[in-house]
Scaffold this motif. Sequence first.
Motif, mmCIF file in Angstrom:
data_model
loop_
_atom_site.group_PDB
_atom_site.id
_atom_site.type_symbol
_atom_site.label_atom_id
_atom_site.label_comp_id
_atom_site.label_asym_id
_atom_site.label_seq_id
_atom_site.Cartn_x
_atom_site.Cartn_y
_atom_site.Cartn_z
ATOM 1 N N LYS A 43 0.827 -1.204 0.000
ATOM 2 C CA LYS A 43 0.000 0.000 0.000
ATOM 3 C C LYS A 43 0.861 1.253 0.000
ATOM 4 O O LYS A 43 0.526 2.260 -0.590
ATOM 5 C CB LYS A 43 -0.935 -0.009 1.214
ATOM 6 N N TRP A 44 1.958 1.172 0.746
ATOM 7 C CA TRP A 44 2.846 2.325 0.764
ATOM 8 C C TRP A 44 3.421 2.552 -0.635
ATOM 9 O O TRP A 44 3.607 3.661 -1.088
ATOM 10 C CB TRP A 44 3.968 2.143 1.798
ATOM 11 N N LYS A 45 3.687 1.465 -1.300
ATOM 12 C CA LYS A 45 4.158 1.557 -2.674
ATOM 13 C C LYS A 45 3.143 2.268 -3.536
ATOM 14 O O LYS A 45 3.465 3.151 -4.317
ATOM 15 C CB LYS A 45 4.383 0.148 -3.241
ATOM 16 N N GLU A 46 1.864 1.845 -3.363
ATOM 17 C CA GLU A 46 0.795 2.483 -4.127
ATOM 18 C C GLU A 46 0.789 3.977 -3.889
ATOM 19 O O GLU A 46 0.424 4.760 -4.741
ATOM 20 C CB GLU A 46 -0.567 1.911 -3.704
ATOM 21 N N ALA A 47 1.171 4.345 -2.674
ATOM 22 C CA ALA A 47 1.173 5.759 -2.337
ATOM 23 C C ALA A 47 2.406 6.450 -2.907
ATOM 24 O O ALA A 47 2.651 7.619 -2.646
ATOM 25 C CB ALA A 47 1.113 5.927 -0.826
ATOM 26 N N SER A 48 3.170 5.713 -3.690
ATOM 27 C CA SER A 48 4.367 6.240 -4.350
ATOM 28 C C SER A 48 5.365 6.829 -3.365
ATOM 29 O O SER A 48 6.009 7.837 -3.636
ATOM 30 C CB SER A 48 3.990 7.308 -5.382
ATOM 31 N N LEU A 49 5.448 6.222 -2.203
ATOM 32 C CA LEU A 49 6.433 6.671 -1.234
ATOM 33 C C LEU A 49 7.628 5.729 -1.306
ATOM 34 O O LEU A 49 7.544 4.631 -1.845
ATOM 35 C CB LEU A 49 5.838 6.652 0.169
ATOM 36 N N LYS A 50 8.724 6.177 -0.745
ATOM 37 C CA LYS A 50 9.928 5.359 -0.751
ATOM 38 C C LYS A 50 9.675 4.134 0.111
ATOM 39 O O LYS A 50 9.575 4.220 1.328
ATOM 40 C CB LYS A 50 11.099 6.186 -0.204
ATOM 41 N N SER A 52 10.131 -0.249 0.758
ATOM 42 C CA SER A 52 10.846 -1.482 0.450
ATOM 43 C C SER A 52 9.928 -2.664 0.653
ATOM 44 O O SER A 52 9.078 -2.665 1.520
ATOM 45 C CB SER A 52 12.046 -1.614 1.385
ATOM 46 N N THR A 53 10.087 -3.663 -0.172
ATOM 47 C CA THR A 53 9.285 -4.865 0.042
ATOM 48 C C THR A 53 9.973 -5.793 1.028
ATOM 49 O O THR A 53 9.407 -6.773 1.478
ATOM 50 C CB THR A 53 9.058 -5.633 -1.268
ATOM 51 N N GLU A 54 11.210 -5.446 1.362
ATOM 52 C CA GLU A 54 11.934 -6.255 2.354
ATOM 53 C C GLU A 54 11.296 -6.048 3.723
ATOM 54 O O GLU A 54 11.174 -4.935 4.216
ATOM 55 C CB GLU A 54 13.398 -5.790 2.395
ATOM 56 N N ILE A 55 10.831 -7.094 4.295
ATOM 57 C CA ILE A 55 10.160 -6.986 5.587
ATOM 58 C C ILE A 55 11.034 -7.613 6.661
ATOM 59 O O ILE A 55 11.452 -8.753 6.566
ATOM 60 C CB ILE A 55 8.803 -7.705 5.557
ATOM 61 N N ASN A 56 11.304 -6.821 7.667
ATOM 62 C CA ASN A 56 12.053 -7.340 8.792
ATOM 63 C C ASN A 56 11.087 -7.551 9.945
ATOM 64 O O ASN A 56 10.970 -6.739 10.841
ATOM 65 C CB ASN A 56 13.153 -6.339 9.166
ATOM 66 N N SER A 57 10.399 -8.631 9.865
ATOM 67 C CA SER A 57 9.325 -8.875 10.828
ATOM 68 C C SER A 57 9.865 -9.691 11.987
ATOM 69 O O SER A 57 9.590 -10.858 12.164
ATOM 70 C CB SER A 57 8.203 -9.612 10.114
ATOM 71 N N ASN A 58 10.642 -9.020 12.783
ATOM 72 C CA ASN A 58 11.422 -9.652 13.834
ATOM 73 C C ASN A 58 10.588 -10.430 14.848
ATOM 74 O O ASN A 58 10.685 -11.640 14.951
ATOM 75 C CB ASN A 58 12.221 -8.554 14.544
ATOM 76 N N GLU A 59 9.714 -9.694 15.536
ATOM 77 C CA GLU A 59 8.935 -10.367 16.573
ATOM 78 C C GLU A 59 7.942 -11.343 15.966
ATOM 79 O O GLU A 59 7.704 -12.402 16.510
ATOM 80 C CB GLU A 59 8.223 -9.343 17.439
ATOM 81 N N GLY A 60 7.385 -10.944 14.839
ATOM 82 C CA GLY A 60 6.421 -11.815 14.187
ATOM 83 C C GLY A 60 7.017 -13.173 13.871
ATOM 84 O O GLY A 60 6.368 -14.200 14.025
ATOM 85 N N SER A 61 8.263 -13.156 13.482
ATOM 86 C CA SER A 61 8.875 -14.400 13.053
ATOM 87 C C SER A 61 9.027 -15.405 14.184
ATOM 88 O O SER A 61 9.108 -16.593 13.954
ATOM 89 C CB SER A 61 10.243 -14.122 12.423
ATOM 90 N N VAL A 62 9.070 -14.923 15.399
ATOM 91 C CA VAL A 62 9.208 -15.876 16.507
ATOM 92 C C VAL A 62 7.848 -16.304 17.061
ATOM 93 O O VAL A 62 7.769 -17.184 17.893
ATOM 94 C CB VAL A 62 10.083 -15.324 17.665
ATOM 95 N N ALA B 221 14.643 3.107 9.053
ATOM 96 C CA ALA B 221 15.589 2.849 7.953
ATOM 97 C C ALA B 221 15.243 3.696 6.730
ATOM 98 O O ALA B 221 15.894 3.592 5.687
ATOM 99 C CB ALA B 221 15.569 1.364 7.593
ATOM 100 N N GLY B 222 14.221 4.510 6.850
ATOM 101 C CA GLY B 222 13.832 5.378 5.740
ATOM 102 C C GLY B 222 13.114 4.633 4.625
ATOM 103 O O GLY B 222 12.984 5.138 3.506
ATOM 104 N N LYS B 223 12.645 3.429 4.941
ATOM 105 C CA LYS B 223 12.001 2.632 3.895
ATOM 106 C C LYS B 223 10.509 2.910 3.787
ATOM 107 O O LYS B 223 9.874 2.528 2.804
ATOM 108 C CB LYS B 223 12.269 1.142 4.127
ATOM 109 N N ILE B 224 9.941 3.471 4.801
ATOM 110 C CA ILE B 224 8.579 3.999 4.685
ATOM 111 C C ILE B 224 8.571 5.419 5.251
ATOM 112 O O ILE B 224 9.326 5.727 6.173
ATOM 113 C CB ILE B 224 7.507 3.119 5.387
#
Lengths: 273, 273
Positions: A43-50, A52-62, B221-224
Amino acid sequence: MIINYSLRIDFVRAKSTKVGFANFPLSCRQNVTSAWSKFVSAKWKEASLKTSTEINSNEGSVCNENLSKGGKSMNIVWHKCSVEKIDRQELLQQRGCVIWITGLSGSGKSTLACALTRALHSRGKLTYVLDGDNIRHGLNSDLTFKPQDRAENIRRIGEVAKLFSDAGVICIASVISPYRKDRDACRSILPDGDFIEVFMDMPLHVCEARDPKGLYKLARAGKIEGFTGVDDPYEAPLNSEIVIQMEGEVCSSPEVMAEKVVCYLDAKGYLQA
Amino acid sequence: MIINYSLRIDFVRAKSTKVGFANFPLSCRQNVTSAWSKFVSAKWKEASLKTSTEINSNEGSVCNENLSKGGKSMNIVWHKCSVEKIDRQELLQQRGCVIWITGLSGSGKSTLACALTRALHSRGKLTYVLDGDNIRHGLNSDLTFKPQDRAENIRRIGEVAKLFSDAGVICIASVISPYRKDRDACRSILPDGDFIEVFMDMPLHVCEARDPKGLYKLARAGKIEGFTGVDDPYEAPLNSEIVIQMEGEVCSSPEVMAEKVVCYLDAKGYLQA
């Protein structure tokens, strides 16, 4: 994408090394973390903002049962922490669903909705009427009658009806909804059987003679364009669950029409948990 | 514009000269005819279609108690034909309202919503949680995170919460809703007292340490961009009905937070009809 609400996590009252978190759970929705992060990212992409699709979902991953033996995840376990549709249905002694009443302007949609909500309420059932006209004064007040806005009007009513159904309520939507694809889209977002289409199959000349809002007159006078039944098509349902028709030249009373729907609901088990 | 749902008309089983209408009521919503015709007309105008503001609201004009002695109006009388909020509340033995939980990402909004719905359900009360994140997968799936879309996201959730409240449900909305004016707009469409704002007053560093969705990391990180609390403001409520804070460095358990809200609802009479 449908998020599975049923798997949620809660706090185990184990001692934490971080005092600040001692009695506080991690989010009880962490199971959806990854999907949500991706969604937000898109969605942020749709909003044409800077973005990243890289997700660092730290807590979620555990927050996974298999990984719950290490780190912060020691503090959490999977369990159903929330109240689900089935619980609300048990409370209400009914099953949530959507009665979608479609038909021309003047075909009696609101009248049936009205009679139906009375009939069900008198049996101790919780109903709520979403009237296409009324919703345009609130949720859909930003929409015009342009084709794309009319489709959006239906889409939103369908989404809201789905929420009501999920709440355990028997939701009665009363909307012209002239296009098959828009109605079918609303059907498709609901569990099988929970979208009950009621087609008010009244002849145009009957609806036009009633003309309760004076809109047919305006349309015939060329003062409004794209009016359903006049210069815009009404696509009759092909397989609606219930059809309401005149008997010869006589229309059934609202109570008789409502009873037809109530019988259907009863037969399908919607009037008990 | 608020439509008054309480005045509706129904059919008097008098003989009609038109057989086709003998048992059929005029619309049970004709009292709103004039307002609706004007509304439709205005919306058609917005759609840049050939529209007239001249309304020929023929039947609507006779749907007035004072005029009901002549013509078609012989067949109708004013009365409450529908089920109202007060009736649903009586059925549910509770009062419909909106618990609006606002706060930073990671402040515990969903956790409180979850605990609160459990606590109320266990007391036999019907609740429904509108979670900002989840609604973005359905009703608000067309919206991005652009400023105007974020405002529209809040507006729609407010409108849906209002419908649930009108249905008699205790609706729990869990949304960051960082701007005061957006929250106040949601408050303004509800009857006095029925919008209960709960401010999750958690320090940013606590929320950021939790970072349940990994979004603070992306933002730092400036990604959003435009992330609440990082490079977009959170406007704390000035007069929220309930404030949830840490006690020293300890956060209350979800159950304790929920109990605070339940006590408020109880004191204000929302847990009975």
